[in-house]
Design an enzyme around this catalytic site. Structure first.
Site, short mmCIF file in Angstrom:
data_model
loop_
_atom_site.label_atom_id
_atom_site.label_comp_id
_atom_site.label_asym_id
_atom_site.label_seq_id
_atom_site.Cartn_x
_atom_site.Cartn_y
_atom_site.Cartn_z
N GLU A 163 0.81 -1.23 0.00
CA GLU A 163 0.00 0.00 0.00
C GLU A 163 0.84 1.28 0.00
O GLU A 163 0.83 2.06 0.96
CB GLU A 163 -0.94 0.01 1.21
CG GLU A 163 -1.97 -1.09 1.17
CD GLU A 163 -3.10 -0.90 2.18
OE1 GLU A 163 -3.07 0.08 2.94
OE2 GLU A 163 -4.01 -1.72 2.17
N GLU A 350 -5.48 -8.49 1.52
CA GLU A 350 -5.90 -8.06 2.86
C GLU A 350 -7.37 -7.70 2.79
O GLU A 350 -7.80 -7.07 1.82
CB GLU A 350 -5.18 -6.78 3.31
CG GLU A 350 -3.86 -6.94 3.98
CD GLU A 350 -3.33 -5.60 4.51
OE1 GLU A 350 -4.12 -4.71 4.84
OE2 GLU A 350 -2.10 -5.47 4.56
#
Ligand code: BGC
Length: 434
Positions: A163, A350
């Protein structure tokens, strides 16, 4: 969901949020070790010096994951544990620790996946500018080479940067994450360098045959507050920033400058060959999504000219993170991102829900049931989704939110460090056994 034996379930954890042992066995200080010591940065005034003590309890956690029936154990490597100064001398004890984790996974029959960077930059590199210094491309490439030389014969699946947009946005633009820097130029240079570093890291790993190398993208659905052109344009700006910035340059599409003109400033940091360097043929893409945002145009906000209309203002319930929990984002992004690169598989690398200590864990079960159905919808529309990795195994240090949000399917007693399966872990175990 119809059980497909090739569809895999796993879990994701990260070093800075779980390991603890922040100074043990030669580990260097990370930007998070520094940041948590500053005043008022962490909501509950906590830090991650002990965290879940994964450093000493990794066997227990891997056993728990195996016992639940999970097949993948994704963890991140702490850069300052391997290279205490960020570059230069390698710490043999650091190398040994991850060998132990990997070997224990393999011997327990769970597949280890490595994330090379989940936000814990060595402080020594931050002292030289961190992600804002172009030299970081070399520092990162050297670090990845060390990881490759030590672990690539045992670990087949790699995620380079976790990310990037949250890491650079939180740490270098908004200042709410380590290292606590602010400003548009910090952000833009940080983005460019982390993308270039990732592209170079990919080349390093792909020198070894048989490795599958991907990246993990933060995805947030953006919706307009009002049905006006101004708000729709505001959506395009934030969508470009949050959802397109970390995929399109790697696909050779360049930066989404048309929708987000502020990105023109990247020219300042750009070298002619960068467009080519950024092109990266990842073996898979990791989708990570938790929430959605509703935005409206706001001329008075610098650079982005947008504000978020908070869930409370819209009469929507928020989680302890202050977010609207939004499982629907899974299907939306799986479908949307499969169009970018249809021949490459996607993973939900995730997904999870934050609950507070007094909320019923049934909410987590309901959340994951929804994710299962939504993923199934995407698969039935032809999207190649390989599996789901939960965020996360054991309740851990949730960055600036401290230990208040509970994302785990296993609870942690912070005094005794004992773990206990929650209802959701028991439910998942049953689901995976059926
Ligand atoms: C990050 C995790 C974080 C989770 C929940 C993801 O963006 O990769 O480190 O704990 O979201 O906020």
């Amino acid at each position: 969901m119809n059980k497909n034996k090739d569809f895999k379930w796993g879990v994701t954890i990260s070093a800075a949020q779980t390991e603890g042992a922040y100074k043990k066995d030669g580990k260097g200080i990370s930007i998070w070790d520094t940041f948590t010591q500053k005043k008022h940065k962490i909501k509950d005034r906590s830090d991650a010096r002990v965290a879940t003590d994964f450093y000493h309890r990794y066997k227990k956690d891997i056993d728990l994951a195996v016992n639940i029936g999970l097949q993948i154990f994704r963890f991140s490597i702490s850069w300052p544990r391997i290279l205490p100064d960020g570059s230069g001398k390698v710490n043999p004890k650091g190398i040994e620790f991850y060998n132990k984790v990997i070997d224990y996974c393999l011997q327990s029959g769970i597949e280890p996946w490595v994330t090379t960077y989940h936000w814990d930059l060595p402080q020594k590199l931050q002292d030289k500018g961190g992600w804002c210094n172009r030299e970081i491309i070399d520092w990162y490439t050297t670090y990845v080479t060390i990881l490759r030389d030590n672990y690539a014969h045992k670990v087949k699946k790699w995620i380079l940067i976790n990310e990037g947009v949250v890491c650079i946005g939180g740490g270098y633009f908004l200042g709410v994450h380590a290292p606590g820097k602010r400003g548009i130029d910090n952000f833009i240079s940080g983005v460019h360098h982390i993308l270039l570093a990732q592209a170079e890291g990919f080349k390093v790993l792909k020198q070894i045959k048989g490795l599958e190398v991907g990246t993990a993208l933060s995805c947030t659905k953006i919706e307009p507050y009002r049905n006006t052109n101004a708000d729709k344009k505001a959506v395009n700006r934030i969508d470009a920033l949050m959802n397109r910035l970390f995929i399109e340059p790697h696909l050779g599409m360049g930066y989404p400058v048309d929708d987000l003109p502020i990105l023109k400033r990247i020219a300042k940091y750009y070298k002619e060959e960068d467009l080519e360097t950024l092109k990266t043929n990842f073996d898979f893409w990791g989708i990570q999504t938790y929430t959605k945002q509703v935005v409206k145009s706001a001329w008075y906000i610098p650079y982005l000219r947008v504000i978020q209309v908070k869930p409370e203002k819209r009469g929507v319930e928020t989680s302890v993170m202050g977010w609207e929990t939004y499982p629907e984002g899974t299907q939306y992004f799986l479908e949307r991102f499969s169009k970018y690169n249809p021949e490459k598989p996607l993973w939900l690398s995730e997904c999870g829900i934050a609950l507070s200590h007094n909320e019923d864990d049934q909410k987590r079960i309901d959340y994951y049931k929804k994710v299962i159905d939504l993923t199934q919808n995407a698969i039935s529309k032809g999207v190649d989704v390989k599996g789901i990795l939960l965020w996360t195994l054991v309740d851990n240090f949730e960055w600036a939110e401290g230990y208040l949000p509970k994302f785990g399917i296993i609870s942690l007693d912070r005094n005794t460090l004992q773990r206990q399966m929650k209802k959701s872990a028991i439910w998942l175990k049953k689901y995976l056994e059926e």
